[in-house]
Design a protein around this motif. Structure first.
Motif, PDB file in Angstrom:
ATOM      1  N   PRO A 149      29.120  55.276  64.627  1.00 41.41           N
ATOM      2  CA  PRO A 149      30.262  56.175  64.435  1.00 41.41           C
ATOM      3  C   PRO A 149      29.839  57.549  63.924  1.00 41.41           C
ATOM      4  N   SER A 150      30.624  58.548  64.291  1.00 47.13           N
ATOM      5  CA  SER A 150      30.357  59.919  63.855  1.00 47.13           C
ATOM      6  C   SER A 150      31.168  60.206  62.592  1.00 47.13           C
ATOM      7  N   ILE A 151      30.507  60.109  61.452  1.00 48.43           N
ATOM      8  CA  ILE A 151      31.168  60.307  60.162  1.00 48.43           C
ATOM      9  C   ILE A 151      30.666  61.603  59.524  1.00 48.43           C
ATOM     10  N   LYS A 152      31.594  62.497  59.199  1.00 49.11           N
ATOM     11  CA  LYS A 152      31.212  63.766  58.595  1.00 49.11           C
ATOM     12  C   LYS A 152      31.286  63.725  57.067  1.00 49.11           C
ATOM     13  N   LYS A 153      32.214  62.944  56.548  1.00 52.67           N
ATOM     14  CA  LYS A 153      32.397  62.878  55.091  1.00 52.67           C
ATOM     15  C   LYS A 153      32.911  61.499  54.716  1.00 52.67           C
ATOM     16  N   ASP A 154      32.329  60.907  53.681  1.00 52.32           N
ATOM     17  CA  ASP A 154      32.763  59.580  53.228  1.00 52.32           C
ATOM     18  C   ASP A 154      34.113  59.657  52.522  1.00 52.32           C
ATOM     19  N   SER A 155      34.873  58.575  52.671  1.00 51.91           N
ATOM     20  CA  SER A 155      36.134  58.436  51.952  1.00 51.91           C
ATOM     21  C   SER A 155      35.902  57.558  50.727  1.00 51.91           C
ATOM     22  N   ASN A 156      36.256  58.062  49.561  1.00 52.00           N
ATOM     23  CA  ASN A 156      36.118  57.303  48.316  1.00 52.00           C
ATOM     24  C   ASN A 156      37.383  56.479  48.100  1.00 52.00           C
ATOM     25  N   VAL A 157      37.236  55.151  48.095  1.00 56.51           N
ATOM     26  CA  VAL A 157      38.410  54.289  47.954  1.00 56.51           C
ATOM     27  C   VAL A 157      38.426  53.636  46.578  1.00 56.51           C
ATOM     28  N   ASN A 158      39.641  53.314  46.128  1.00 61.84           N
ATOM     29  CA  ASN A 158      39.847  52.704  44.816  1.00 61.84           C
ATOM     30  C   ASN A 158      39.637  51.202  44.929  1.00 61.84           C
ATOM     31  N   PHE A 159      38.585  50.694  44.264  1.00 60.65           N
ATOM     32  CA  PHE A 159      38.222  49.283  44.395  1.00 60.65           C
ATOM     33  C   PHE A 159      37.860  48.703  43.030  1.00 60.65           C
ATOM     34  N   LYS A 160      38.391  47.497  42.753  1.00 60.81           N
ATOM     35  CA  LYS A 160      38.055  46.816  41.503  1.00 60.81           C
ATOM     36  C   LYS A 160      37.569  45.404  41.794  1.00 60.81           C
ATOM     37  N   LEU A 161      36.485  45.036  41.127  1.00 60.42           N
ATOM     38  CA  LEU A 161      35.887  43.723  41.308  1.00 60.42           C
ATOM     39  C   LEU A 161      36.088  42.905  40.035  1.00 60.42           C
ATOM     40  N   TYR A 162      36.589  41.688  40.189  1.00 57.85           N
ATOM     41  CA  TYR A 162      36.880  40.824  39.051  1.00 57.85           C
ATOM     42  C   TYR A 162      35.953  39.608  39.064  1.00 57.85           C
ATOM     43  N   LYS A 163      35.856  38.936  37.921  1.00 55.19           N
ATOM     44  CA  LYS A 163      34.963  37.780  37.802  1.00 55.19           C
ATOM     45  C   LYS A 163      35.434  36.607  38.666  1.00 55.19           C
ATOM     46  N   ASN A 164      36.739  36.401  38.714  1.00 50.18           N
ATOM     47  CA  ASN A 164      37.273  35.281  39.472  1.00 50.18           C
ATOM     48  C   ASN A 164      38.664  35.619  39.981  1.00 50.18           C
ATOM     49  N   GLN A 165      39.225  34.708  40.756  1.00 48.97           N
ATOM     50  CA  GLN A 165      40.507  34.955  41.401  1.00 48.97           C
ATOM     51  C   GLN A 165      41.664  35.049  40.412  1.00 48.97           C
ATOM     52  N   ILE A 166      41.579  34.317  39.317  1.00 53.94           N
ATOM     53  CA  ILE A 166      42.660  34.370  38.324  1.00 53.94           C
ATOM     54  C   ILE A 166      42.718  35.749  37.686  1.00 53.94           C
ATOM     55  N   GLU A 167      41.539  36.282  37.316  1.00 47.62           N
ATOM     56  CA  GLU A 167      41.512  37.632  36.742  1.00 47.62           C
ATOM     57  C   GLU A 167      41.964  38.670  37.766  1.00 47.62           C
ATOM     58  N   GLU A 168      41.600  38.449  39.018  1.00 49.23           N
ATOM     59  CA  GLU A 168      42.043  39.377  40.064  1.00 49.23           C
ATOM     60  C   GLU A 168      43.563  39.379  40.179  1.00 49.23           C
ATOM     61  N   ALA A 169      44.165  38.199  40.122  1.00 48.41           N
ATOM     62  CA  ALA A 169      45.619  38.086  40.226  1.00 48.41           C
ATOM     63  C   ALA A 169      46.314  38.842  39.097  1.00 48.41           C
ATOM     64  N   PHE A 170      45.810  38.693  37.877  1.00 51.20           N
ATOM     65  CA  PHE A 170      46.430  39.391  36.746  1.00 51.20           C
ATOM     66  C   PHE A 170      46.056  40.876  36.749  1.00 51.20           C
ATOM     67  N   GLY A 171      44.928  41.222  37.379  1.00 53.69           N
ATOM     68  CA  GLY A 171      44.587  42.629  37.559  1.00 53.69           C
ATOM     69  C   GLY A 171      45.574  43.313  38.487  1.00 53.69           C
ATOM     70  N   ILE A 172      46.034  42.592  39.496  1.00 56.67           N
ATOM     71  CA  ILE A 172      47.040  43.126  40.416  1.00 56.67           C
ATOM     72  C   ILE A 172      48.358  43.349  39.681  1.00 56.67           C
ATOM     73  N   VAL A 173      48.722  42.402  38.809  1.00 53.73           N
ATOM     74  CA  VAL A 173      49.928  42.566  37.990  1.00 53.73           C
ATOM     75  C   VAL A 173      49.813  43.819  37.127  1.00 53.73           C
TER      76      VAL A 173
END
Length: 321
Positions: free
Chosen positions: A35-59
Protein backbone atom coordinates in the motif's frame (compact mmCIF):
# COMPACT_ATOMS: atom_id res chain seq x y z
CA UNK A 1 -17.50 3.68 -19.34
CA UNK A 2 -15.38 6.37 -17.72
CA UNK A 3 -13.71 5.88 -14.34
CA UNK A 4 -14.15 8.86 -12.02
CA UNK A 5 -12.25 8.88 -8.73
CA UNK A 6 -13.71 10.94 -5.89
CA UNK A 7 -10.89 12.82 -4.22
CA UNK A 8 -12.59 14.34 -1.19
CA UNK A 9 -14.31 12.62 1.72
CA UNK A 10 -16.96 15.00 3.03
CA UNK A 11 -18.04 12.63 5.78
CA UNK A 12 -14.90 13.28 7.85
CA UNK A 13 -14.17 16.67 6.29
CA UNK A 14 -13.53 18.38 9.64
CA UNK A 15 -12.02 15.37 11.42
CA UNK A 16 -8.40 14.95 10.37
CA UNK A 17 -7.71 11.85 12.47
CA UNK A 18 -10.72 9.91 11.23
CA UNK A 19 -10.07 11.09 7.69
CA UNK A 20 -6.49 9.79 7.78
CA UNK A 21 -7.45 6.46 9.35
CA UNK A 22 -10.20 5.90 6.78
CA UNK A 23 -7.84 6.82 3.95
CA UNK A 24 -5.09 4.46 5.12
CA UNK A 25 -7.47 1.52 5.41
CA UNK A 26 -8.64 2.19 1.87
CA UNK A 27 -5.02 2.32 0.70
CA UNK A 28 -4.53 -1.17 2.13
CA UNK A 29 -7.55 -2.28 0.12
CA UNK A 30 -6.27 -0.70 -3.10
CA UNK A 31 -2.81 -2.27 -2.92
CA UNK A 32 -2.89 -4.99 -0.25
CA UNK A 33 0.65 -6.25 -0.87
CA UNK A 34 2.34 -2.85 -1.03
CA UNK A 35 0.00 0.00 0.00
CA UNK A 36 0.98 3.60 -0.65
CA UNK A 37 0.99 5.24 2.78
CA UNK A 38 2.13 8.84 3.15
CA UNK A 39 1.41 9.37 6.85
CA UNK A 40 0.56 7.00 9.70
CA UNK A 41 -2.70 7.34 11.59
CA UNK A 42 -2.31 7.32 15.38
CA UNK A 43 -5.20 5.37 16.90
CA UNK A 44 -6.40 5.24 20.50
CA UNK A 45 -5.66 1.75 21.85
CA UNK A 46 -5.61 0.26 25.35
CA UNK A 47 -4.31 -3.16 26.32
CA UNK A 48 -5.59 -4.86 29.48
CA UNK A 49 -4.33 -7.87 31.45
CA UNK A 50 -7.47 -9.91 30.90
CA UNK A 51 -10.98 -9.78 29.49
CA UNK A 52 -12.61 -8.80 32.78
CA UNK A 53 -10.39 -5.73 33.12
CA UNK A 54 -11.05 -4.91 29.47
CA UNK A 55 -14.80 -5.05 30.07
CA UNK A 56 -14.60 -2.64 33.01
CA UNK A 57 -12.16 -0.47 31.03
CA UNK A 58 -14.89 -0.08 28.41
CA UNK A 59 -17.33 0.96 31.15
CA UNK A 60 -14.78 3.54 32.32
CA UNK A 61 -14.42 4.94 28.79
CA UNK A 62 -18.19 5.22 28.41
CA UNK A 63 -18.44 7.18 31.63
CA UNK A 64 -15.61 9.47 30.53
CA UNK A 65 -17.38 10.24 27.26
CA UNK A 66 -20.73 10.75 28.96
CA UNK A 67 -19.19 13.08 31.55
CA UNK A 68 -18.33 15.41 28.65
CA UNK A 69 -21.68 15.01 26.91
CA UNK A 70 -24.42 12.97 28.57
CA UNK A 71 -26.35 12.74 25.29
CA UNK A 72 -23.51 11.47 23.12
CA UNK A 73 -24.22 8.26 21.18
CA UNK A 74 -21.83 5.35 21.75
CA UNK A 75 -21.71 1.98 20.00
CA UNK A 76 -19.78 -1.07 21.13
CA UNK A 77 -19.24 -3.11 17.98
CA UNK A 78 -18.16 -6.75 18.15
CA UNK A 79 -17.26 -9.27 15.46
CA UNK A 80 -19.39 -12.05 16.93
CA UNK A 81 -21.05 -13.24 20.15
CA UNK A 82 -18.93 -15.16 22.65
CA UNK A 83 -17.66 -15.31 26.26
CA UNK A 84 -15.72 -12.05 25.87
CA UNK A 85 -18.83 -10.15 24.81
CA UNK A 86 -20.83 -11.65 27.67
CA UNK A 87 -18.28 -10.22 30.11
CA UNK A 88 -18.80 -6.76 28.61
CA UNK A 89 -22.57 -7.09 28.98
CA UNK A 90 -22.18 -8.19 32.60
CA UNK A 91 -19.87 -5.25 33.35
CA UNK A 92 -22.35 -2.77 31.84
CA UNK A 93 -25.15 -4.20 33.98
CA UNK A 94 -23.01 -4.32 37.12
CA UNK A 95 -22.05 -0.66 36.74
CA UNK A 96 -25.65 0.29 35.88
CA UNK A 97 -24.84 1.48 32.37
CA UNK A 98 -28.07 1.36 30.39
CA UNK A 99 -27.65 -0.06 26.90
CA UNK A 100 -29.59 -1.46 23.97
CA UNK A 101 -28.99 -5.13 23.25
CA UNK A 102 -28.54 -5.38 19.49
CA UNK A 103 -26.60 -8.64 19.16
CA UNK A 104 -28.74 -10.25 16.51
CA UNK A 105 -28.16 -10.73 12.80
CA UNK A 106 -30.25 -11.06 9.65
CA UNK A 107 -29.83 -14.83 9.85
CA UNK A 108 -31.07 -15.16 13.44
CA UNK A 109 -34.25 -17.26 13.28
CA UNK A 110 -35.93 -15.34 16.09
CA UNK A 111 -35.19 -12.07 14.29
CA UNK A 112 -36.68 -13.48 11.07
CA UNK A 113 -39.79 -14.82 12.81
CA UNK A 114 -40.38 -11.51 14.57
CA UNK A 115 -40.59 -9.75 11.19
CA UNK A 116 -42.97 -12.40 9.89
CA UNK A 117 -45.22 -11.94 12.93
CA UNK A 118 -45.14 -8.15 12.54
CA UNK A 119 -46.01 -8.42 8.85
CA UNK A 120 -48.93 -10.80 9.35
CA UNK A 121 -50.40 -8.75 12.20
CA UNK A 122 -49.95 -5.49 10.30
CA UNK A 123 -51.77 -6.90 7.28
CA UNK A 124 -54.72 -8.19 9.32
CA UNK A 125 -55.02 -5.09 11.55
CA UNK A 126 -54.27 -2.23 9.13
CA UNK A 127 -54.50 -3.39 5.52
CA UNK A 128 -57.58 -5.61 5.66
CA UNK A 129 -59.48 -3.16 7.88
CA UNK A 130 -58.03 -0.01 6.27
CA UNK A 131 -57.13 1.55 9.60
CA UNK A 132 -55.19 4.79 9.93
CA UNK A 133 -51.76 4.87 11.57
CA UNK A 134 -53.07 6.68 14.63
CA UNK A 135 -51.38 6.38 18.02
CA UNK A 136 -54.38 4.43 19.32
CA UNK A 137 -54.24 1.91 16.47
CA UNK A 138 -50.47 1.54 16.74
CA UNK A 139 -50.77 0.89 20.46
CA UNK A 140 -53.38 -1.77 19.75
CA UNK A 141 -51.09 -3.30 17.11
CA UNK A 142 -48.10 -3.39 19.49
CA UNK A 143 -50.19 -5.06 22.18
CA UNK A 144 -51.29 -7.71 19.68
CA UNK A 145 -47.63 -8.40 18.82
CA UNK A 146 -46.75 -8.71 22.50
CA UNK A 147 -49.49 -11.28 23.00
CA UNK A 148 -47.62 -13.53 20.58
CA UNK A 149 -44.60 -13.43 22.91
CA UNK A 150 -46.25 -13.63 26.33
CA UNK A 151 -44.15 -16.65 27.26
CA UNK A 152 -40.81 -15.11 26.22
CA UNK A 153 -39.31 -12.06 27.90
CA UNK A 154 -35.58 -11.71 27.40
CA UNK A 155 -33.05 -9.15 26.18
CA UNK A 156 -33.55 -9.94 22.50
CA UNK A 157 -37.34 -9.81 22.51
CA UNK A 158 -37.36 -6.64 24.60
CA UNK A 159 -34.98 -5.04 22.11
CA UNK A 160 -37.05 -6.10 19.11
CA UNK A 161 -40.21 -4.63 20.65
CA UNK A 162 -38.42 -1.37 21.35
CA UNK A 163 -37.00 -1.29 17.84
CA UNK A 164 -40.46 -1.88 16.37
CA UNK A 165 -41.99 0.88 18.51
CA UNK A 166 -39.27 3.38 17.53
CA UNK A 167 -39.65 2.50 13.86
CA UNK A 168 -43.42 3.06 13.88
CA UNK A 169 -42.99 6.35 15.74
CA UNK A 170 -40.53 7.42 13.05
CA UNK A 171 -43.03 6.63 10.31
CA UNK A 172 -45.79 8.57 12.04
CA UNK A 173 -43.68 11.60 12.98
CA UNK A 174 -41.36 11.97 9.99
CA UNK A 175 -43.72 10.99 7.17
CA UNK A 176 -46.81 12.99 8.09
CA UNK A 177 -47.22 14.27 4.54
CA UNK A 178 -47.45 10.82 2.99
CA UNK A 179 -50.67 9.02 2.17
CA UNK A 180 -51.54 6.03 4.34
CA UNK A 181 -50.89 3.74 1.39
CA UNK A 182 -47.31 5.05 1.10
CA UNK A 183 -46.72 4.61 4.82
CA UNK A 184 -48.11 1.09 4.62
CA UNK A 185 -45.69 0.28 1.80
CA UNK A 186 -42.66 1.51 3.78
CA UNK A 187 -43.67 -0.51 6.82
CA UNK A 188 -44.44 -3.69 4.91
CA UNK A 189 -41.22 -3.42 2.88
CA UNK A 190 -39.29 -3.17 6.14
CA UNK A 191 -40.95 -6.30 7.51
CA UNK A 192 -40.57 -8.25 4.27
CA UNK A 193 -36.90 -7.32 3.93
CA UNK A 194 -36.20 -8.08 7.61
CA UNK A 195 -34.64 -4.64 8.02
CA UNK A 196 -35.85 -3.34 11.38
CA UNK A 197 -32.22 -3.48 12.44
CA UNK A 198 -31.47 -0.56 10.10
CA UNK A 199 -33.23 1.70 12.59
CA UNK A 200 -30.77 1.19 15.44
CA UNK A 201 -29.54 4.77 15.15
CA UNK A 202 -32.99 6.28 15.80
CA UNK A 203 -33.24 4.72 19.26
CA UNK A 204 -33.11 7.03 22.26
CA UNK A 205 -30.57 4.72 23.94
CA UNK A 206 -27.17 6.38 24.29
CA UNK A 207 -25.23 3.10 24.38
CA UNK A 208 -25.77 0.30 21.89
CA UNK A 209 -24.07 -3.09 21.77
CA UNK A 210 -24.30 -4.72 18.37
CA UNK A 211 -22.30 -6.58 15.74
CA UNK A 212 -20.25 -4.92 13.03
CA UNK A 213 -22.53 -6.57 10.48
CA UNK A 214 -25.56 -5.09 12.22
CA UNK A 215 -24.01 -1.61 12.17
CA UNK A 216 -23.69 -1.33 8.39
CA UNK A 217 -25.04 1.99 7.14
CA UNK A 218 -25.39 3.44 10.67
CA UNK A 219 -23.38 6.02 12.63
CA UNK A 220 -22.71 7.01 16.23
CA UNK A 221 -20.60 9.76 17.81
CA UNK A 222 -18.12 7.27 19.25
CA UNK A 223 -17.37 3.65 18.52
CA UNK A 224 -15.57 1.21 20.81
CA UNK A 225 -14.04 -1.87 19.17
CA UNK A 226 -13.15 -4.45 21.83
CA UNK A 227 -11.38 -7.80 21.45
CA UNK A 228 -8.85 -6.56 18.90
CA UNK A 229 -6.97 -9.82 19.33
CA UNK A 230 -5.93 -12.90 17.42
CA UNK A 231 -8.87 -15.27 16.84
CA UNK A 232 -11.35 -12.53 17.76
CA UNK A 233 -10.99 -9.74 15.19
CA UNK A 234 -10.18 -11.21 12.71
CA UNK A 235 -11.52 -14.50 13.98
CA UNK A 236 -10.04 -17.95 13.53
CA UNK A 237 -12.13 -18.77 10.46
CA UNK A 238 -11.27 -15.43 8.87
CA UNK A 239 -7.49 -15.16 8.82
CA UNK A 240 -6.04 -16.59 12.00
CA UNK A 241 -6.07 -20.22 10.87
CA UNK A 242 -3.77 -19.51 7.94
CA UNK A 243 -0.16 -20.65 7.92
CA UNK A 244 1.30 -17.40 6.61
CA UNK A 245 0.74 -15.46 9.85
CA UNK A 246 3.99 -14.56 11.61
CA UNK A 247 3.68 -14.74 15.40
CA UNK A 248 5.99 -12.93 17.79
CA UNK A 249 5.25 -10.22 20.28
CA UNK A 250 2.34 -9.37 17.97
CA UNK A 251 0.65 -10.69 14.83
CA UNK A 252 1.56 -9.65 11.32
CA UNK A 253 -0.48 -10.87 8.38
CA UNK A 254 1.57 -11.34 5.25
CA UNK A 255 -0.57 -10.60 2.20
CA UNK A 256 0.12 -12.51 -0.99
CA UNK A 257 -1.75 -13.64 -4.10
CA UNK A 258 -3.11 -16.78 -2.43
CA UNK A 259 -4.69 -15.09 0.59
CA UNK A 260 -5.51 -11.65 -0.82
CA UNK A 261 -9.24 -12.38 -1.23
CA UNK A 262 -9.64 -13.51 2.39
CA UNK A 263 -7.62 -10.52 3.59
CA UNK A 264 -9.81 -8.06 1.69
CA UNK A 265 -12.96 -9.63 3.13
CA UNK A 266 -11.70 -9.12 6.69
CA UNK A 267 -10.42 -5.65 5.83
CA UNK A 268 -13.88 -4.73 4.55
CA UNK A 269 -15.45 -5.70 7.89
CA UNK A 270 -12.77 -3.73 9.73
CA UNK A 271 -13.43 -0.70 7.51
CA UNK A 272 -17.16 -0.83 8.25
CA UNK A 273 -16.48 -1.03 11.99
CA UNK A 274 -14.06 1.89 12.06
CA UNK A 275 -16.12 4.22 9.89
CA UNK A 276 -19.28 3.95 12.02
CA UNK A 277 -17.74 6.64 14.28
CA UNK A 278 -18.48 10.29 13.54
CA UNK A 279 -15.93 11.66 16.00
CA UNK A 280 -13.56 8.98 17.28
CA UNK A 281 -13.01 5.24 17.46
CA UNK A 282 -11.41 3.48 20.45
CA UNK A 283 -9.72 0.07 20.27
CA UNK A 284 -9.23 -2.30 23.20
CA UNK A 285 -7.69 -5.73 23.69
CA UNK A 286 -6.49 -7.98 26.48
CA UNK A 287 -3.44 -10.13 26.98
CA UNK A 288 -5.55 -13.19 27.74
CA UNK A 289 -8.65 -14.39 25.96
CA UNK A 290 -11.56 -15.58 28.11
CA UNK A 291 -12.71 -19.04 27.03
CA UNK A 292 -13.86 -20.18 30.48
CA UNK A 293 -13.00 -19.60 34.13
CA UNK A 294 -10.38 -22.35 33.89
CA UNK A 295 -9.00 -21.55 30.44
CA UNK A 296 -7.72 -18.06 29.59
CA UNK A 297 -4.89 -18.48 27.05
CA UNK A 298 -2.44 -15.75 26.13
CA UNK A 299 -3.18 -13.97 22.89
CA UNK A 300 -1.73 -11.31 20.57
CA UNK A 301 -2.87 -7.91 19.38
CA UNK A 302 -4.83 -8.15 16.13
CA UNK A 303 -2.90 -7.98 12.87
CA UNK A 304 -5.46 -5.41 11.70
CA UNK A 305 -3.95 -2.92 14.13
CA UNK A 306 -0.53 -3.63 12.59
CA UNK A 307 -1.56 -2.71 9.07
CA UNK A 308 0.67 -0.26 7.18
CA UNK A 309 -0.50 3.25 8.01
CA UNK A 310 -1.87 2.40 11.48
CA UNK A 311 0.17 3.32 14.52
CA UNK A 312 -1.30 2.25 17.86
CA UNK A 313 -0.63 4.58 20.73
CA UNK A 314 -0.60 1.66 23.13
CA UNK A 315 -1.48 2.25 26.76
CA UNK A 316 -1.36 -0.62 29.23
CA UNK A 317 -4.12 0.00 31.73
CA UNK A 318 -5.14 -1.63 35.00
CA UNK A 319 -8.76 -1.23 36.04
CA UNK A 320 -10.14 -1.86 39.49
CA UNK A 321 -13.10 -4.24 39.20
Amino acid sequence: MEYIALEKNYRFENNDEMLLLEKNIRENAKRPINPSIKKDSNVNFKLYKNQIEEAFGIVKKIRELQSKNINCKIAILVKQRGPNVNLILEALKYKDIKFFFGLFTDEDQRYIRFHETCLNKFYSIFIEKNRNLSKKNIEFYLNEIKKEYNDVSDAMNNSLFKLLHSFLEKIVNEFKGLQNSDKYRIIMDTFMNKSLRQNLDILDDNVIVTTVHGAKGLEWDYVILPDMEKNQFPNYHGLCNRNNCIFGDYCIFSVNETNEVEFLEELSVFYVAVTRAKKEVFFTASQRSFVSEDFQPETNISCLLRLPGINIKQTNETVSV
